[in-house]
Design an enzyme around this catalytic site. Structure first.
Site, PDB file in Angstrom:
ATOM      1  N   LEU A 103      48.576 -26.343 -27.145  1.00 55.45           N
ATOM      2  CA  LEU A 103      47.847 -26.684 -25.865  1.00 55.45           C
ATOM      3  C   LEU A 103      48.123 -25.800 -24.774  1.00 55.45           C
ATOM      4  CD1 LEU A 103      47.891 -30.658 -26.450  1.00 55.45           C
ATOM      5  CD2 LEU A 103      46.036 -29.122 -27.109  1.00 55.45           C
ATOM      6  N   ASP A 104      47.134 -25.674 -23.789  1.00 54.23           N
ATOM      7  CA  ASP A 104      47.505 -24.879 -22.924  1.00 54.23           C
ATOM      8  C   ASP A 104      48.309 -25.737 -21.728  1.00 54.23           C
ATOM      9  OD1 ASP A 104      45.793 -22.895 -23.643  1.00 54.23           O
ATOM     10  OD2 ASP A 104      44.107 -23.698 -22.532  1.00 54.23           O
ATOM     11  N   LYS A 105      49.066 -24.938 -20.832  1.00 57.13           N
ATOM     12  CA  LYS A 105      50.089 -25.684 -20.162  1.00 57.13           C
ATOM     13  C   LYS A 105      49.376 -26.720 -19.290  1.00 57.13           C
ATOM     14  CE  LYS A 105      53.200 -24.691 -15.940  1.00 57.13           C
ATOM     15  NZ  LYS A 105      53.775 -23.504 -15.213  1.00 57.13           N
ATOM     16  N   HIS A 187      42.433 -20.385 -25.001  1.00 55.94           N
ATOM     17  CA  HIS A 187      41.637 -21.009 -24.077  1.00 55.94           C
ATOM     18  C   HIS A 187      40.226 -21.198 -24.297  1.00 55.94           C
ATOM     19  CE1 HIS A 187      44.935 -20.683 -21.095  1.00 55.94           C
ATOM     20  NE2 HIS A 187      44.614 -19.312 -21.032  1.00 55.94           N
TER      21      HIS A 187
END
Length: 239
Positions: A103-105, A187
């Protein structure tokens, strides 16, 4: 048959040095008898092991659900930021754990952490079509045209085409949508909305396959998955 010290290390009892100290000090019993041999060959399927009087429930692999917080990276190690492995509870830490996918930051929500490479491959392989569901809050309203573009397959500026995706508008807010995809491009959800002229202001993964994020699990907390939980992920489709 495996060495006693290796088995205890694999279960997160301690480092190899710490485990060997426990064994030599008589804190470990095999089938009720004290065993001080660090290289004793034990059968994890039939032997009864206790450490400091506590029974050891041997697990070859572990499967953890994390409600990932924002600001933490989905990696085993990072020189700049805290990782999801760093914030695991001490009692769940063991050698070889890694996030199955990412998962993105700045993205929150459901993340699976395991040490089972084959299981991770199964849930991440595009051929398995394991669906992932996200809650996305946007800077503008979702329109029927947005939904249609998602259904047809968004095409990025570089020509990359996404597989058809589901998009539902929240009953309470036209700026909030539920996205369902079966890919994991970099993303991806943010880029898909960007093509439609919308910016994602908040993103949270709420389900994988048939397994939903436990609504009672606080952000940053973890829990062990059951065999039923694992099977729900692998069904691929959400229900």
């Amino acid at each position: 048959m495996e060495r006693l010290d290796k088995v205890l290390v694999s279960q997160g009892i301690g480092s190899r040095k710490e485990v060997q100290k426990l064994i030599k000090s008589g804190e470990v019993r095999v089938n009720g008898e004290v065993c001080k041999k660090i290289d004793y060959k034990t059968d994890v399927n039939s032997d009864s092991l206790t450490v400091k009087g506590q029974a050891l429930n041997y697990q070859k692999y572990v499967y953890i659900m994390m409600n990932k917080p924002a600001g933490v990276v989905s990696a085993t190690e990072d020189n700049l930021d805290k990782t999801v492995i760093d914030i695991l509870p001490a009692e769940m830490k063991r050698k070889g754990l890694f996030p199955a996918g990412r998962l993105d930051k700045d993205t929150e929500g459901l993340l699976i952490i395991t040490d089972d490479g084959e299981f991770a491959h199964q849930i991440l392989s595009p051929r398995k079509h394991i669906e992932k569901r996200y809650l996305a809050r946007l800077d503008g309203k979702i329109t029927p045209d947005t939904i249609k573009k998602f259904e047809e397959g968004i095409i990025f500026a570089d020509g990359t085409k996404c597989q058809p995706a589901g998009l539902e508008i929240s009953e309470d807010d036209e700026k909030t949508g539920i996205v369902t995809i079966c890919e994991g491009k970099f993303h991806q959800v943010k880029k898909m909305f960007a093509v439609c002229g919308l910016k994602v202001e908040y993103l949270k993964r709420i389900a994988m396959g048939g397994l939903e994020l436990d609504v009672k699990l606080p952000i940053g907390s973890c829990k062990l998955l059951t065999n039923l939980d694992k099977s729900l992920i692998l069904v691929g489709k959400l229900h």
